[in-house]
Structures are given as C-alpha cells and as structure tokens.
Scaffold this motif. Sequence first.
Motif, short mmCIF file in Angstrom:
data_model
loop_
_atom_site.label_atom_id
_atom_site.label_comp_id
_atom_site.label_asym_id
_atom_site.label_seq_id
_atom_site.Cartn_x
_atom_site.Cartn_y
_atom_site.Cartn_z
N PRO A 29 0.80 -1.23 0.00
CA PRO A 29 0.00 0.00 0.00
C PRO A 29 0.84 1.27 0.00
CG PRO A 29 -0.93 -1.57 1.53
CD PRO A 29 0.33 -2.18 1.03
N ALA A 30 2.05 1.22 0.52
CA ALA A 30 2.87 2.43 0.59
C ALA A 30 3.19 2.99 -0.80
CB ALA A 30 4.17 2.15 1.34
N GLY A 86 2.61 10.84 4.24
CA GLY A 86 1.78 9.66 4.05
C GLY A 86 2.61 8.44 3.70
N THR A 87 3.55 8.60 2.76
CA THR A 87 4.38 7.46 2.37
C THR A 87 5.11 6.89 3.57
OG1 THR A 87 4.74 8.63 0.31
CG2 THR A 87 6.16 6.74 0.74
N TYR A 90 2.77 5.13 5.96
CA TYR A 90 2.34 3.82 5.45
C TYR A 90 3.39 2.76 5.75
CZ TYR A 90 -1.88 4.91 2.75
OH TYR A 90 -3.15 5.25 2.38
N PHE A 107 -5.29 0.12 6.35
CA PHE A 107 -4.83 0.83 5.16
C PHE A 107 -5.99 1.35 4.34
CE2 PHE A 107 -0.69 -1.41 5.69
CZ PHE A 107 0.01 -0.24 5.93
N LEU A 110 -6.99 4.50 6.01
CA LEU A 110 -5.94 5.50 5.83
C LEU A 110 -5.96 6.04 4.40
CD1 LEU A 110 -3.96 6.39 7.98
CD2 LEU A 110 -2.23 4.95 6.97
N SER A 111 -6.20 5.17 3.42
CA SER A 111 -6.24 5.63 2.03
C SER A 111 -7.44 6.52 1.81
CB SER A 111 -6.33 4.44 1.08
OG SER A 111 -5.28 3.56 1.32
N TYR A 240 0.05 11.16 11.57
CA TYR A 240 -0.40 11.57 10.24
C TYR A 240 -1.57 12.55 10.33
CZ TYR A 240 -1.43 10.85 5.28
OH TYR A 240 -1.65 11.02 3.95
#
Lengths: 766, 136
Positions: A29-30, A86-87, A90, A107, A110-111, A240
Amino acid sequence: MLIAVLSGILFALLFLFFRLQNGWLRFIPAFLPLSLLIYFSTWLPEVTGGQEILFKYSWIPAMGVNLDFKLDGLAMLFSLMITGIGTLVYIYAAAYLSDRSQIHKFFSCLSLFMAAMLGLVLSDNLLVLFIFWELTSISSFFLIGWNTKEEASRKSAVLALAITGGGGFLLLAGVLLMGNVGSSYSIQALTAASATLKQHSSYVLMLCFVFAGAFTKSAMFPFHFWLPGAMKAPTPVSAYLHSATMVKAGIYLLFRLSPVLGGEPLWNYTLMIVGGFTLLYASFQSLFRTDLKGVLAYSTIAALGLIVLLIGIGTTESFLAAAVFILVHALYKAALFLCTGIIDHAVHSRDLTKLSGLRKIMMPVAIAAGIAALSSAGIPFTFGFIGKDLIYEATMHTGMLAIQLTGLVLVANILLSYAGYIAGFRPFAGALPEAYADTAKPGFLLWGPPALLAVLSLFFGFFPALSSPLVNAVVSAAGGNPALPDLKLWHGFNLILLLSGVTVVGGFLLYLLRKPADSQLQFMDRFEPFSARSFFLGLAEGIKKISHYFTCKLQNGYLRNYMITIISFLLILLCWKLVKLIPNSIDFSTMTPVSMYDVVILVMMVSAIFVLMFTSSRLTSIISLSIVGYSICLLFVFYGAPDLAMTQFTIDTLTAVLFMLILLKLPPFLTLTNKAIKIRDAIISAIFGGVISMIAFLVLQEPTHKTISRFYADNAYSLAKGKNVVNVILVDFRGSDTLIEITVLTIAALGVYSMLKLKISSSEKE
Amino acid sequence: MNSIILRTASNYLLPMLILFSVFVLLRGHYEPGGGFVGGLVAAIAFVLHSFAHGLKETRRFLRIHPGVFIPIGLSLSLISAVVPMFAGQSLMTGLWFNEPVPVIGLIGSALFFELGVYFVVFGVTLSMLFTITESV
C-alpha cells in the motif's frame, strides 16, 4: 488529476478485498502515496513558477457543484505534505501494527483519509471542499476508534466526530451563505467577488460559520479538547492525522479564504485573539503532561494556535512565517510522534516519569528524536530556526500590537521548546532502567521514517533557499506580495537573533529545572470541572436528559396518544395560519356539480365510519376501515387519477392483510374509554375534519398556477419518451426524489426487521 | 387457512399475479402502472401464497430472504441514475436505445430505474409482512 484525487478511495476498496497482510506484501500500500508524491512533484516547476494549474470536471453543473481542482502553491504544499508524510506513515504503520489480521482495514481507512485530504486541499469548489472535509472527519473517526475493544478509544472517536462534525455542519451553512451572496461556489470567483462579500450584511454570520468549522477542525480553544483524546489512536494515525495533516485542514481553510473574507478587522482580530489564547493555553498545559503523547498533543494545539495567529496578522511576512512554520512543524512533530510510537512499541510505556536511558537500546531513534527536538526549539542549522526567525519578524512588524504579540509568542515558544526537549531528549537521557535492558531493538522500517523526517529538517535548515520557491508560491496564493527574497540562514546580529537565543536557552533551562511528575498532573486535574471539555460533556448529558424526558412524555407507547399529539399539534399550527385566511363566502359555481356516483360513495363512506365507531368487533372495524379506503380509491378513479387509485388499492389490501395477521394474536376486545375521553376525542376530530375541509375549499378558491403542470404535460413525451405523465415525473423529472423515497423505504424495512428480531435480554437494556 | 380451494387457486394465481406485476411495471411509462404498483402486486402474490400454504412454505418457495431484493433494487436504481454521468451527461438524464424491442417497447435507463423501484418495494413489503407475521 481526478484519478489522482480519487485513487485513494478506489484503493481503499481494493485494500479491503485484497488482504495484503503477510510478509512484505503489507508494504505494497505504501506505493500509493509514493506514486502520488511523485505525480505531484512533477508539477513543482510550474507551480513554483507562479502558475495555477486548473483541472475542470463537471459533476452536477445544474447546482454549481463541479469537481474543479486547482493546484497552486498552497495546494502544492499541502499535497506534498499529505503524500510525503503519508508514504512514511504507510511504511511505518506496516511495521508498527502488530495485529496483522486487521491491517488491510487499517490501510483502507488510511487511504480513504488521504484521498479526502487531497480532495480538500485541491478543490476549487466550496461544496466539494465541504464533502471532502466531512470525509476526513468520518475516516478519522474510524482511525481514532481503531482499538474497538477499548471504551476510552471509542469514546474519544465519538467525541472527535461530534466536535468536528458539528463544526462541519456550521461550515456548510457558511459555504451556502457565501455561495448565495457571491453567486458562485468557486473559490476563484469568490475571490473576485471579495468586496461584495465583505460589504454584505451577513458578512459577520459568514465569518462565524467559517470560523466554527476551522476552529473545531484545527482544535482551537475552546474546541481543543478532542485532540488529546484522539491520541488514543494508533501512533501512525496520531502522527499523520493529528499533527501533520487533518488538524491543519482548518488552517488550510483560513489560508484559502484569507483573500476572500480576510483583511477586515473582525477577521484579523478574531484570529489573533483565538490563535494567541490557544497558543498560550496549550503550551502552558503541555508543561503538566506526563504522557509523551499528551505533551505532543498539547504542543500541537499550541502550534496550530500559532499558525492561526500568524494568519490573523495577515501581512506578507506573517503569511510567509505561517507557510514555513506549517512545513517545519509537520517535519518535526511527525518525527517526534513516530519516535514516541517506537518507544511505546518497544517498552509499552509512554510515561515520562518512568522512561529514561533508551538511547542505549535505540540509538537511531534517539538521534532522530533529538534532531526533531532541536528543530522544534529552533537551534541554528535546523529548519525550526528559520521558522522561529520569520515568526518573530512577523510579530515585530505588526505596528501597535508588536510588543504584546512578540512577548506572547516568546513565552509560548519557550514553553514549546521545553515540550520539544521533553519529548525528544527525556526518554533517551539518563540511565537505562533494568526492566528495559533486554528489549528488542527496533527495525530499520520503524526508525527509518522518523530519521528521514529529521534529516529533512536539517537539510532545509542548511539550505533554506531550496524551500523558498514553494513557500513564496503559498504566500502569493494567500494574497500576499509574491516578490519575496529567498529564505536565508543568517540575518546578522539583531533583535530577532536575540529573541531566538532567549527561546532556545529559556526552554533548555526549563528542561533542566523541571521534572515531569504525577503530582503536577493531579494539580491540573483539579481544574477539570471548569474546563471546556467538562462543559461540552455536560451539555451532551443535558441534551440526553431532555430528550429522555420528551420521549417518555410524548412517545409513551399508546397509539391513541400519538394520534392525539400529532393532530392537536397540527391543528394549532393550521389554525394559527388559517385564522387570517377564512373567506367570507364560498363560491360553489366553479365546482363540478355533485353526481350520482359521488352521493353513493359518500353514503358508503359515512355508513362505514358509523359502523366503525360503534362496533365492538375488531374484524368489523377493519373491514369498515377498508371500505373507507376503497371508497377513496373509487373517487380517485372518477376524478382521473388512475395511478393513484391503483397504488391506493394495493396498499389498502396489504394494510387489511397486515391487520388480519395481527388480529388473531391480540387480547380480547377491551373498552378503554369513558364518556369524558369520548367527548374530548369527538371534539378534536370534528375540529380537525372541519379545518381540513376548510383547507380544501381554500385551495379551490386560489387561482392555480398551471405553468409547472403544463411543462410536465408538454415535455413528458419529447424529453422523457413517456406518455404517462405521472410516471414520467416519478422516474425522470423528479427521479432523485424517488431515489430518496426508496431509500427511506429501505430504512423503514430495516427498522421493522431489526426492532422485531432484536431480542435484548433485560440486563442489556440499560 | 387450511382450504383446498385457496391452496389450489393460489398455485395458479402466483405466476399469474407475478406476470401481471411485470406487465404493470412495463406499461407504466405509457399508461397507468409503474414500478411501485408492480412491486406491490408482486408482494401480494406471495402474501396470498403464504396465506394458503403457510409462511414456511412460501419462504422455502422463495429460497432467498425477501430482504435481499432491497439492496439489489436500490443499487439498480442508483446505477441507472449514475450511468448517464459516464456518457458525459448530468445525473439522471434519461438514456434511450433508438430501436424499440418487441413486447417491451423502448428500453431506456428509466426502465431500469423502475425495475429498481419494483425490487425495493417488493423486498420492503414482503420483509415487513413476513417479519411481523413471525413475531406476533
């Protein structure tokens, strides 16, 4: 661009279905924020060159709601922060979360959050901005309440949603008001119409609504208390959402609307007062915290206050300081949060009175946290130094208020740098307690992200000029003077340098002299009953009590009481309006003459009603009720409404069936009324019937406007290819109404199903 | 109700009523009828069946829970409302095929919208009635 913004939402769904949980898969996901980061970076040259890149997609053009995205300096700064941090978050989260079975949901949330946040900062349409604004609140609700098994975590999530959601509601009012006055929802158009907005009589109201939205989201006093509660979330989320991005949405809004609504004394002074007070209050509060995350939460609130204060000053210098400080703060605060998470993960404690000497087991973390703390204090050669310089420069050039504001910021900055030292140094200094000696060392994937953030803090500290083009673009987007010199490390010996020195030394002295202790926390707890938090919780409790009282009074479970409440209330409302409208005489000449059919139906209905009133058998009463219903259907047929008649027929049939089903199970027929009640009911129903007939006559007397019905009749075939006008209205002209109606039907069915199937044991009822 | 006449009649009436409900649904665009009434008629068909054979029998005959029709219908309506957006038009614009299909007539997004309403009404009515019947 549309794809870039919405990809988060799309991937939120994908992550749910493809469970990337095992091994290295969970780092996949990252790549989503990473690729977005790269995408936005490619636009950097254009944006820093002063261009505004516009993307237009129509969504509901009839209502002025369009997916217009504008990438200018301000949007770019936030987009890079959202995707960049964000990166790292993640990657960090994939290493951090121990419960792998739930990681795909994490995730996914978070997305969703990331997409919402990107949409918020990129949208040029206020209504679309509002939608994304609410999406961030909702996704943050899920993330704060991540540990669903903890009551405290659930409560904080609800509290945060109530505060930010309530603020969002007011923001919507502000947005609609601005859109009405400025006759557009586009921020660009509103900026052009800025003078109209400022002169309008409801300018104050607009400000109140916008401020309510921004202050709740950005945790300004007195709405600040949801943020420390929100720290119940897993640490990556705190880093975040609650330090780097979401809480800055309010800041973003104020920044964005500065050219639209700003520049008036009311705007400036409100922001300065609220921001300044929050800054002082929160930095003072952070002194008394012993929980690492608590310290960071309050220092975040203080930093947000500082940014609001800077926006309130409203000069080019203060915008520049605010823009730089947003970046500075995001870099060091996220790093500190991530380090806190590593500590928590390794030794399962965040208690500052117990932690010490951790550098021996996690040196890289200690270095990263140390650099972040230095940047927070504003030591030269860190980015924080540049930020502090600019802040002092901005406050010193405010004219009359210069001394007060500079003094305020100085005191707060000393307290803030203390908070930085406490969070960045204290856990790592001193001797290592024996209990922690055999703790496993954190892996690279955990300490890498905060270390990278710390390195960036240093990098921009050495080469501040590199950040200038972007920061200047932010200033020009906020309406400041774009022709700014590059940021410099060294300004020479002057008052500002002296102030910076005082800040650093003062904070350090405070750090040496004070030890965090539980006794101080207890001291502060004594003031808890007077805090804004207690007030809001009390308010919520009060509302609950009032609604409890109301529900017990009005909804006591007897159908006859419901009927009488509804009808009497309606009667009062109607009579109040109707008294003035009663006509002197009724003109019968315009009505159709009474036919034989009408008389027959009337006789049928009246006799059915009389039977209904005097029968003592349930079966008879249901049948007579059905006769009344069918008679009305017949009237519909005679007066040319076959669609209505058909539906009424079927509904009546089904109602009769429903009654029959229940009938068999009911207790024997009881007489629950006495003479007094009967007389009361008779009077109320007679008046109600009379008023309704009166309304029917009044409607007939009014000259009708046929333009709408004629439009439907004329265009049903040409526009919607249907000959049955009623149906065409239902499925085409007013189709969205039908869509909402069937949704309501669905909710009703769910309600019936769950209420009847739910079996609560008596112990669970309270 | 244990009546041979009703049971036998309902066996024949069920398909007839369902056919009739589809007929009502389809003619709705030109003459009285539509998804709402159609759904109600279809629901009545099953209610009648349950009167004659008992609720358990009807549930077995239906196989799936009538509540399942609700999300199906709701999404069908929603999709037919959203589809025009992909064709570059605004929400809920009617899209139509040019050539009429035998028996059914012109096919357009409105028809699918109606079909969604039909399913929702059918599902809602039946699940409410069945739930109430089981609970009392």
